[in-house]
Scaffold this motif. Structure first.
Motif, PDB file in Angstrom:
ATOM      1  N   GLY A 226      28.934  60.008 109.222  1.00 42.43           N
ATOM      2  CA  GLY A 226      27.808  59.259 109.788  1.00 42.43           C
ATOM      3  C   GLY A 226      26.485  59.948 109.469  1.00 42.43           C
ATOM      4  O   GLY A 226      25.504  59.293 109.084  1.00 42.43           O
ATOM      5  N   ASP A 227      26.467  61.278 109.622  1.00 40.51           N
ATOM      6  CA  ASP A 227      25.260  62.025 109.284  1.00 40.51           C
ATOM      7  C   ASP A 227      24.937  61.905 107.797  1.00 40.51           C
ATOM      8  O   ASP A 227      23.765  61.772 107.408  1.00 40.51           O
ATOM      9  CB  ASP A 227      25.424  63.497 109.650  1.00 40.51           C
ATOM     10  CG  ASP A 227      25.587  63.702 111.152  1.00 40.51           C
ATOM     11  OD1 ASP A 227      25.175  62.798 111.913  1.00 40.51           O
ATOM     12  OD2 ASP A 227      26.100  64.768 111.554  1.00 40.51           O
TER      13      ASP A 227
ATOM     14  N   GLN B  22      25.355  56.400  98.213  1.00 38.15           N
ATOM     15  CA  GLN B  22      25.468  55.439  99.308  1.00 38.15           C
ATOM     16  C   GLN B  22      26.911  54.954  99.477  1.00 38.15           C
ATOM     17  O   GLN B  22      27.388  54.789 100.598  1.00 38.15           O
ATOM     18  CB  GLN B  22      24.533  54.252  99.059  1.00 38.15           C
ATOM     19  CG  GLN B  22      23.062  54.608  99.265  1.00 38.15           C
ATOM     20  CD  GLN B  22      22.170  53.390  99.217  1.00 38.15           C
ATOM     21  OE1 GLN B  22      22.298  52.557  98.316  1.00 38.15           O
ATOM     22  NE2 GLN B  22      21.270  53.272 100.190  1.00 38.15           N
TER      23      GLN B  22
ATOM     24  N   ARG C  10      29.450  55.458 102.754  1.00 39.85           N
ATOM     25  CA  ARG C  10      30.084  54.324 103.441  1.00 39.85           C
ATOM     26  C   ARG C  10      31.597  54.301 103.269  1.00 39.85           C
ATOM     27  O   ARG C  10      32.247  53.331 103.652  1.00 39.85           O
ATOM     28  CB  ARG C  10      29.492  53.018 102.913  1.00 39.85           C
ATOM     29  CG  ARG C  10      28.018  52.820 103.245  1.00 39.85           C
ATOM     30  CD  ARG C  10      27.606  51.380 102.986  1.00 39.85           C
ATOM     31  NE  ARG C  10      27.774  51.036 101.581  1.00 39.85           N
ATOM     32  CZ  ARG C  10      26.798  51.131 100.657  1.00 39.85           C
ATOM     33  NH1 ARG C  10      25.603  51.587 101.005  1.00 39.85           N
ATOM     34  NH2 ARG C  10      27.022  50.788  99.398  1.00 39.85           N
TER      35      ARG C  10
ATOM     36  N   GLU D   5      25.785  59.406 105.810  1.00 38.49           N
ATOM     37  CA  GLU D   5      25.279  58.066 105.526  1.00 38.49           C
ATOM     38  C   GLU D   5      23.809  57.947 105.918  1.00 38.49           C
ATOM     39  O   GLU D   5      22.989  57.373 105.175  1.00 38.49           O
ATOM     40  CB  GLU D   5      26.102  57.022 106.285  1.00 38.49           C
ATOM     41  CG  GLU D   5      25.688  55.588 105.986  1.00 38.49           C
ATOM     42  CD  GLU D   5      26.588  54.587 106.680  1.00 38.49           C
ATOM     43  OE1 GLU D   5      26.427  53.386 106.429  1.00 38.49           O
ATOM     44  OE2 GLU D   5      27.447  55.019 107.472  1.00 38.49           O
ATOM     45  N   GLU D   6      23.477  58.514 107.074  1.00 35.04           N
ATOM     46  CA  GLU D   6      22.080  58.470 107.514  1.00 35.04           C
ATOM     47  C   GLU D   6      21.176  59.250 106.555  1.00 35.04           C
ATOM     48  O   GLU D   6      20.082  58.788 106.187  1.00 35.04           O
ATOM     49  CB  GLU D   6      21.977  59.047 108.925  1.00 35.04           C
ATOM     50  CG  GLU D   6      20.569  59.008 109.500  1.00 35.04           C
ATOM     51  CD  GLU D   6      20.510  59.572 110.916  1.00 35.04           C
ATOM     52  OE1 GLU D   6      19.408  59.748 111.445  1.00 35.04           O
ATOM     53  OE2 GLU D   6      21.607  59.849 111.471  1.00 35.04           O
ATOM     54  N   PHE D   7      21.660  60.424 106.131  1.00 37.78           N
ATOM     55  CA  PHE D   7      20.874  61.247 105.214  1.00 37.78           C
ATOM     56  C   PHE D   7      20.707  60.564 103.859  1.00 37.78           C
ATOM     57  O   PHE D   7      19.590  60.505 103.316  1.00 37.78           O
ATOM     58  CB  PHE D   7      21.553  62.607 105.040  1.00 37.78           C
ATOM     59  CG  PHE D   7      20.968  63.453 103.951  1.00 37.78           C
ATOM     60  CD1 PHE D   7      19.751  64.099 104.132  1.00 37.78           C
ATOM     61  CD2 PHE D   7      21.625  63.584 102.732  1.00 37.78           C
ATOM     62  CE1 PHE D   7      19.211  64.876 103.113  1.00 37.78           C
ATOM     63  CE2 PHE D   7      21.088  64.349 101.725  1.00 37.78           C
ATOM     64  CZ  PHE D   7      19.873  65.000 101.910  1.00 37.78           C
TER      65      PHE D   7
ATOM     66  N   GLY E 259      20.923  57.473 103.186  1.00 37.48           N
ATOM     67  CA  GLY E 259      20.072  56.284 103.319  1.00 37.48           C
ATOM     68  C   GLY E 259      18.603  56.656 103.258  1.00 37.48           C
ATOM     69  O   GLY E 259      17.796  55.999 102.580  1.00 37.48           O
ATOM     70  N   ALA E 260      18.263  57.748 103.980  1.00 41.31           N
ATOM     71  CA  ALA E 260      16.860  58.180 103.979  1.00 41.31           C
ATOM     72  C   ALA E 260      16.447  58.673 102.599  1.00 41.31           C
ATOM     73  O   ALA E 260      15.355  58.335 102.094  1.00 41.31           O
ATOM     74  CB  ALA E 260      16.663  59.274 105.025  1.00 41.31           C
TER      75      ALA E 260
END
Length: 404
Positions: free
Chosen positions: A283-284, A345, A349, A286-288, A290-291
Motif C-alpha cells: 500500500g505504501d 504502477q 497494484r 502504491e502510494e509512493f 503514484g506520487a
C-alpha cells in the motif's frame, strides 16, 4: 522304493531273526539287534538308524515304552511297536509315546512291509511340517510388528515376542485367554472400551482398521497409542477359522503429528503476520509510486513534446544526421521512462490481482539485457559475471499478476 537302516529291539531270538530276514527281503538294511531297552537307547544314539522296530516287553529294567520315550525325547527316530499285548492299559501307555505304528504278533511280512513304509512316510511328512513351523515361527518372531492370532472362539492361539512386549503378557500365560483380556483397547478422548477388532474381522470376513486415536491398555503399564489392523484367517474351504491382529506402538507417530501440527500453526501465524506487513508495504509502495509517477509524468510529457518539435525542425534541415540521431535518442529515453513508470504502477497494484505461475526464459532475458547495455558476452575481455549470466538457465519460474 527307498532303502532304510532299521534297528530291531526284540528279546526273543527266533522272532528277532525272523524280523531280520523280512527286513532284508524288503531291500532294507538291519542296523542291529538288541534285546533290552538300555541297549536300544545306546545303539540308537550311536548308529542313528532310520527306523526302530520295538517290542514292548523286554529284558532288563527298561521296557520298550520307556525306551521309546527316551529315544523320542533325544533323537528324531520313528518307532514302530511290535507286540502281542492288546490290553487297554498297555495300548494307552504305548499311544502316549506317539508311535508311528502298532503291529500285533505274529507279524505278517506284508503288514510289516506296509507298516515300515507308512511309518517312514509319516515321519518325512511330520519333518516337513516341523521345518515349516520352525520357519514360520522364526519369521513371525523376526518381523518388526506385533502379531496375535485368535481362534474361532476368540481365544489367543499365539503371540510373537513384540506382542508380548507391548501387551505385557507372556505368550504362555496369554494362550487360551479371551482376546479382550489380553488386548484391551480404549478410546483416547473418552477412555471408553473399543469393540474387539478380531471379532469384527471374523464376523465381517474382511480386514478391519482401528481408529488412529485408539490406545492399548497393557498389563502393568500406562496406555499408549497404537496402529492396528485385524484380518480373518480362512481354511481351505474358505470358512473363517480365526483372525490375526497386527499392531505397533504409535506413540512416536502421534508425537510427531502433534509437533507437525504445532509447527504448521506457527507457520500459519507467521505467514499471516508477514502477509499483513507485505500488504501495508505494498500500500505504501502504491502510494509512493503514484506520487512519483504523477510528479515525473508532467516534466516527461514536456520533454516528449519538445523532442517531437525538435524532430520536426531537424527533419526540415536536410543533411543533419547527427542532430536526428540525438533527437531519436531523447525520444527513446522518454519512451523507456514512460514504460518504467507504468511498470512501477503495475508492481504497486500487484496485490490486487491473483498470481499465476509462468515459465521464464532466463537465457533470452539476459541476452536482451546485454543487448540493451551494448555488451557481448562472447568477447574475451567481458567480465566473468556477464559471461555466467549469458549462459542458459533452465527450470526458472516467476510469479506475475493474472491479467484482467
Amino acid at each position: 522304493m527307498s532303502t532304510y537302516r532299521i534297528l530291531i529291539v526284540e528279546d526273543e531270538a527266533i522272532i528277532a531273526a525272523a524280523l531280520e530276514r523280512m527286513v532284508q527281503s524288503f531291500g532294507h538294511e538291519c542296523a542291529g539287534i538288541v534285546a533290552g531297552g538300555e541297549e536300544a537307547c545306546a545303539l540308537a544314539s550311536r548308529l542313528r538308524p532310520d527306523l526302530i522296530l520295538m517290542d514292548i516287553v523286554l529284558k532288563g529294567e527298561m521296557d520298550g515304552i520307556e525306551a521309546t520315550r527316551w529315544i523320542q525325547s533325544r533323537l528324531d527316530i520313528p518307532v514302530l511297536y511290535l507286540t502281542s499285548h492288546t490290553d487297554s492299559h498297555t495300548v494307552g501307555l504305548a499311544c502316549g509315546t506317539e508311535p508311528y505304528g502298532y503291529l500285533l504278533k505274529p507279524i505278517d511280512d506284508r503288514e510289516l512291509r506296509v507298516g515300515i513304509e507308512v511309518a517312514m512316510y509319516r515321519h518325512r511328512s511330520e519333518a516337513r511340517v516341523r521345518q515349516m513351523e520352525r520357519w514360520m515361527t522364526t519369521t513371525l518372531n523376526s518381523i518388526g510388528d506385533a502379531v496375535i492370532a485368535v481362534d474361532a472362539a476368540g481365544g489367543i492361539s499365539l503371540m510373537n515376542p513384540h506382542a508380548e512386549e507391548l501387551t505385557g503378557w507372556a505368550s504362555a500365560d496369554a494362550v487360551g485367554r479371551p482376546f479382550e483380556e489380553v488386548f484391551p483397547l480404549v478410546e483416547h478422548a473418552s477412555g471408553r472400551p473399543i469393540p474387539n477388532p478380531a471379532a469384527q474381522a471374523m464376523r465381517d470376513g474382511m480386514v478391519v482398521h482401528i481408529d488412529r486415536h485408539t490406545m492399548l491398555q497393557p498389563r502393568g503399564r500406562e496406555a499408549f497409542f497404537i496402529d492396528d489392523s485385524a484380518a480373518p484367517i480362512r481354511g481351505p474351504d474358505g470358512q473363517v477359522q480365526g483372525a490375526v491382529v497386527v499392531f505397533r506402538d504409535a506413540t512416536e507417530r502421534m508425537r510427531n503429528e502433534a509437533r507437525l501440527q504445532e509447527l504448521n500453526s506457527c507457520l500459519d501465524r507467521e505467514v499471516r503476520k508477514q502477509t499483513q506487513e507485505l500488504t501495508r508495504a505494498m500500500g505504501d509502495l502504491e502510494e509512493f509510486t503514484g506520487a512519483v509517477s504523477h510528479d515525473l509524468r508532467a516534466p516527461l510529457a514536456n520533454v516528449r513534446e519538445f523532442a517531437e518539435m525538435l524532430a520536426l525542425r531537424v527533419a526540415e534541415r536536410s543533411g543533419d544526421d547527427e542532430s536526428g540521431r540525438l533527437v531519436r535518442f531523447i525520444q527513446d529515453g522518454t519512451a523507456r521512462m514512460g514504460t518504467m513508470l507504468d511498470a512501477f504502477q503495475r508492481l504497486a497494484r500487484i496485490q490486487r490481482h491473483d498470481l499465476e505461475e509462468r515459465e521464464i526464459d532466463m537465457h533470452g532475458l539476459v541476452e536482451d539485457c546485454l543487448r540493451e547495455l551494448g555488451l557481448r558476452p562472447e568477447h574475451p575481455d567481458q567480465p566473468a559475471v556477464v559471461v555466467a549470466l549469458s549462459r542458459p538457465h533452465t527450470g526458472t519460474r516467476n510469479w506475475s499478476a493474472r491479467s484482467g
